[in-house]
Design an enzyme around this catalytic site. Sequence first.
Site, mmCIF file in Angstrom:
data_model
loop_
_atom_site.group_PDB
_atom_site.id
_atom_site.type_symbol
_atom_site.label_atom_id
_atom_site.label_comp_id
_atom_site.label_asym_id
_atom_site.label_seq_id
_atom_site.Cartn_x
_atom_site.Cartn_y
_atom_site.Cartn_z
ATOM 1 N N ARG A 1 0.991 14.594 13.155
ATOM 2 C CA ARG A 1 1.534 14.396 11.814
ATOM 3 C C ARG A 1 1.636 15.685 10.972
ATOM 4 O O ARG A 1 0.981 15.814 9.932
ATOM 5 C CB ARG A 1 0.743 13.312 11.078
ATOM 6 N N ARG B 1 -3.983 10.947 4.386
ATOM 7 C CA ARG B 1 -2.815 11.810 4.528
ATOM 8 C C ARG B 1 -1.826 11.694 3.372
ATOM 9 O O ARG B 1 -1.192 12.667 2.982
ATOM 10 C CB ARG B 1 -2.120 11.371 5.814
ATOM 11 N N MET C 1 3.567 18.689 8.507
ATOM 12 C CA MET C 1 4.268 18.564 7.210
ATOM 13 C C MET C 1 5.495 19.463 7.139
ATOM 14 O O MET C 1 5.967 19.787 6.044
ATOM 15 C CB MET C 1 3.316 18.906 6.070
ATOM 16 N N ASP C 2 5.989 19.897 8.303
ATOM 17 C CA ASP C 2 7.096 20.867 8.298
ATOM 18 C C ASP C 2 8.333 20.356 7.548
ATOM 19 O O ASP C 2 9.031 21.112 6.876
ATOM 20 C CB ASP C 2 7.463 21.248 9.742
ATOM 21 N N LEU C 3 8.602 19.056 7.637
ATOM 22 C CA LEU C 3 9.809 18.519 6.985
ATOM 23 C C LEU C 3 9.658 18.509 5.462
ATOM 24 O O LEU C 3 10.612 18.763 4.733
ATOM 25 C CB LEU C 3 10.108 17.106 7.502
ATOM 26 N N CYS D 1 -4.522 12.968 12.723
ATOM 27 C CA CYS D 1 -5.260 11.736 12.485
ATOM 28 C C CYS D 1 -5.232 10.916 13.759
ATOM 29 O O CYS D 1 -4.649 11.341 14.768
ATOM 30 C CB CYS D 1 -4.681 10.966 11.304
ATOM 31 N N ARG E 1 -8.820 -0.064 4.117
ATOM 32 C CA ARG E 1 -7.850 0.882 3.557
ATOM 33 C C ARG E 1 -6.527 0.184 3.269
ATOM 34 O O ARG E 1 -5.787 0.612 2.397
ATOM 35 C CB ARG E 1 -7.593 2.018 4.544
ATOM 36 N N LYS F 1 0.836 -1.210 0.000
ATOM 37 C CA LYS F 1 0.000 0.000 0.000
ATOM 38 C C LYS F 1 0.866 1.253 0.000
ATOM 39 O O LYS F 1 0.701 2.148 -0.827
ATOM 40 C CB LYS F 1 -0.905 0.000 1.247
ATOM 41 N N ASN F 2 1.806 1.321 0.940
ATOM 42 C CA ASN F 2 2.543 2.575 1.107
ATOM 43 C C ASN F 2 3.543 2.830 -0.023
ATOM 44 O O ASN F 2 3.901 3.977 -0.271
ATOM 45 C CB ASN F 2 3.223 2.620 2.477
ATOM 46 N N ASP G 1 4.259 0.308 12.143
ATOM 47 C CA ASP G 1 3.045 -0.260 11.544
ATOM 48 C C ASP G 1 2.810 -1.719 11.942
ATOM 49 O O ASP G 1 1.810 -2.317 11.539
ATOM 50 C CB ASP G 1 3.090 -0.133 10.015
HETATM 51 N N1 EPU Z 1 6.718 14.176 10.968
HETATM 52 C C1 EPU Z 1 6.896 15.495 11.300
HETATM 53 N N2 EPU Z 1 6.955 16.413 10.284
HETATM 54 C C2 EPU Z 1 6.856 16.072 8.979
HETATM 55 C C3 EPU Z 1 6.678 14.710 8.645
HETATM 56 C C4 EPU Z 1 6.619 13.785 9.667
HETATM 57 O O1 EPU Z 1 6.985 15.847 12.477
HETATM 58 O O2 EPU Z 1 6.927 16.953 8.113
HETATM 59 C C5 EPU Z 1 6.616 13.168 12.065
HETATM 60 C C6 EPU Z 1 5.234 12.514 12.052
HETATM 61 O O3 EPU Z 1 4.296 13.306 12.742
HETATM 62 C C7 EPU Z 1 5.514 11.203 12.715
HETATM 63 C C8 EPU Z 1 6.929 10.866 12.258
HETATM 64 O O4 EPU Z 1 7.505 12.105 11.811
HETATM 65 O O5 EPU Z 1 5.475 11.334 14.104
HETATM 66 C C9 EPU Z 1 6.999 9.848 11.135
HETATM 67 O O6 EPU Z 1 6.335 10.324 10.007
HETATM 68 P P1 EPU Z 1 6.713 9.924 8.516
HETATM 69 O O7 EPU Z 1 6.709 11.178 7.700
HETATM 70 O O8 EPU Z 1 7.942 9.084 8.507
HETATM 71 O O9 EPU Z 1 5.487 9.044 8.124
HETATM 72 P P2 EPU Z 1 4.495 9.224 6.909
HETATM 73 O O10 EPU Z 1 5.255 9.375 5.637
HETATM 74 O O11 EPU Z 1 3.455 10.224 7.226
HETATM 75 C C10 EPU Z 1 4.485 6.653 6.392
HETATM 76 C C11 EPU Z 1 3.441 5.595 6.255
HETATM 77 C C12 EPU Z 1 2.841 5.274 7.620
HETATM 78 C C13 EPU Z 1 3.966 4.799 8.520
HETATM 79 C C14 EPU Z 1 5.049 5.880 8.598
HETATM 80 C C15 EPU Z 1 6.251 5.469 9.428
HETATM 81 C C16 EPU Z 1 2.613 6.049 4.034
HETATM 82 C C17 EPU Z 1 1.497 6.454 3.159
HETATM 83 N N3 EPU Z 1 2.399 6.061 5.341
HETATM 84 O O12 EPU Z 1 3.794 7.802 6.918
HETATM 85 O O13 EPU Z 1 1.930 4.204 7.411
HETATM 86 O O14 EPU Z 1 3.465 4.544 9.811
HETATM 87 O O15 EPU Z 1 5.511 6.198 7.267
HETATM 88 O O16 EPU Z 1 6.851 4.341 8.905
HETATM 89 O O17 EPU Z 1 3.676 5.679 3.532
HETATM 90 C C18 EPU Z 1 0.040 2.850 7.834
HETATM 91 O O18 EPU Z 1 0.268 2.289 6.751
HETATM 92 O O19 EPU Z 1 -0.758 2.388 8.683
HETATM 93 C C19 EPU Z 1 0.779 4.080 8.159
HETATM 94 C C20 EPU Z 1 0.371 4.932 9.093
#
Ligand code: EPU
Length: 421
Positions: free
Chosen positions: A123, A94, A125-127, A118, A400, A22-23, A308
Site C-alpha cells: 500500500r 492508513r 502512496m506514490d499516486l 499493512c 475498527r 466507515k470509509n 472489501d
Molecule cells: N496503491 C498504490 N499507490 C498509491 C495508492 C494505492 O499502489 O498511491 C495501490 C494499493 O497498494 C492497493 C490499490 O492501489 O493495492 C488500491 O488502493 P486504494 O488507494 O484504492 O485504496 P485505499 O484508499 O488505500 C480504500 C479503503 C480500503 C479499500 C480500498 C479499495 C479507506 C479508508 N480504505 O483504501 O478499505 O479496500 O479503498 O476499495 O477508504 C477496509 O475498509 O477494510 C479497507 C481496507
Amino acid sequence: MDSILVTGNGPLSGQIPIAGAKNACLTLMPATLLSEEPLTLTNAPRLSDIRTMTALLQSLGAEVTSLQNGQVLAMSSHDLNNHVADYDIVRKMRASNLVLGPMLARLGHAVVSLPGGCAIGARPMDLHIHGLEALGAEIELRDGYLHAKAPRGLKGAVVDFSFASVGATENVMMAATLAKGTTVLKNAAREPEIVDLATCLRKMGARIEGDGTSVITIEGVDRLNGATHPVVTDRIELGTYMLAPAIAGGEVECLGGRLDLVASFAAKLEQAGVTVTETGQGLKVTRKGGPIRAVDVTTEPFPGFPTDLQAQMMALLATAEGTSVLEERIFENRFMHAPELMRMGARIDVQGGTARVTGVEQLKGAPVMATDLRASVSLILAGLAAEGETVVSRVYHLDRGYEHVETKLQAVGAKIERIRG
Ligand code: EPU
C-alpha cells in the site's frame, strides 16, 4: 483482548440496521481541515477507526465533538496549530494519510508520516504524491515522513492516475478544491465514498463535477464554508450482513441498504442461489433451503466486486456445491483468512492472487484468528454456518469497522457473544 464466540444455530430472521460508511466518514472528517467554519457529520458510525481519526484531527488543533452517542460529529478547524501527522497515529490507521491534501491546501504545508505496509499489502502512496505534485506541491521523504509544501499555493492541473486509487482521488480532490484554476482528475476512482465526499464538499462551496465517473473536474475556490452532511450507508457492512442469511439460511432485511451500492455483489449472490429484494426501506436477502452454487469472483474497483467483501464471500463459497475461483486484483496479500477458514474444514487452494474454493457440506467450529478487519468478519460468518463453536480471537480488528456486530447478529437469532479478555 476480546474474542467472539459463535455457535452455528440455523436460519436467521429479522432486521439489521446498516450504519454510515466507515470509509466515507474517514475521508469526510479530514475535509473539515479545508474550512475555518464548522463541518458537522450525521449518521457517523461508532468505530475505533473514527476515534483514531478524531485523535489525529485533534492533534492538529481541530475541535471534534462526538454527539448523540457518537452518531454526530461536530468539527471545527478554525485554529489549526500543528501540521504534523505523527507516526504513532498514522501507523495505527492508513486512512490518516487523508489529512495530507487538505492540510497542504489550507496551510501551504504538511508533514505526514508514511503509513508503511499493512496486513493486506504494501500500500504505497506514490499516486497521492504524483497527484499533489502535479498541483505544484513539493514533496520530500525525510525520516519516514512526507514533507509537503506549496509556498506559492496549489495550481489546478490535469492528473492522470495510472490506477483508480480511492485514497489518492480523495486526497487530490480535496486539495484541488482550494487550488487556483481547474483540476481534471482522469482515471479517478468511482466509489460511492468519492461521490459522498464530493457531495459534502459541494455543500461547503466547492465546485466539483463528474464524481461517480472516471473524470472529475474541480474549479478551485478561494475559501470553503461550513456544512452539515449525512454519511452515506456503509456498502461493505451492508454486503457483510447480506451474507449472514445467505450462509446460515433464513431471511434478513438490511435497513438502509441500497442496491446501487452493492449491485455487482448482489448479482453474485443471486447467481449463487440467494434472493435479493428491494423493500423500500432496505434490501431483503432470502435463502430458503437449496444449496449455494459455486460462482467465480474477481475483485475490481467500483462498480466491480469490492475487495472489501472478498473474504466474506469466500466464507459463503466454502459451503457451495462445486469449485469457485476467487481472484484478488486490488491487494497483493488479501487471502490471510483462507488458512483460518481451512481450520474450519474449508477446502481452499491459494496460488498467488487466485484462490480455488471447493465447497464442503459442513464447516466445523474451531478457534481461529483474524489478521484484518474483513478477515475477522468472514470468520464470524463462517461460524454462523459451522457445526459447534467458533472462537474468533484478536477482534480489535473487527471493532475498527463493525459497530455492535454481536448485537446486530443476535437480533436476527444468531448465537454469538463477546468474551471480554
Ligand atoms: N496503491 C498504490 N499507490 C498509491 C495508492 C494505492 O499502489 O498511491 C495501490 C494499493 O497498494 C492497493 C490499490 O492501489 O493495492 C488500491 O488502493 P486504494 O488507494 O484504492 O485504496 P485505499 O484508499 O488505500 C480504500 C479503503 C480500503 C479499500 C480500498 C479499495 C479507506 C479508508 N480504505 O483504501 O478499505 O479496500 O479503498 O476499495 O477508504 C477496509 O475498509 O477494510 C479497507 C481496507
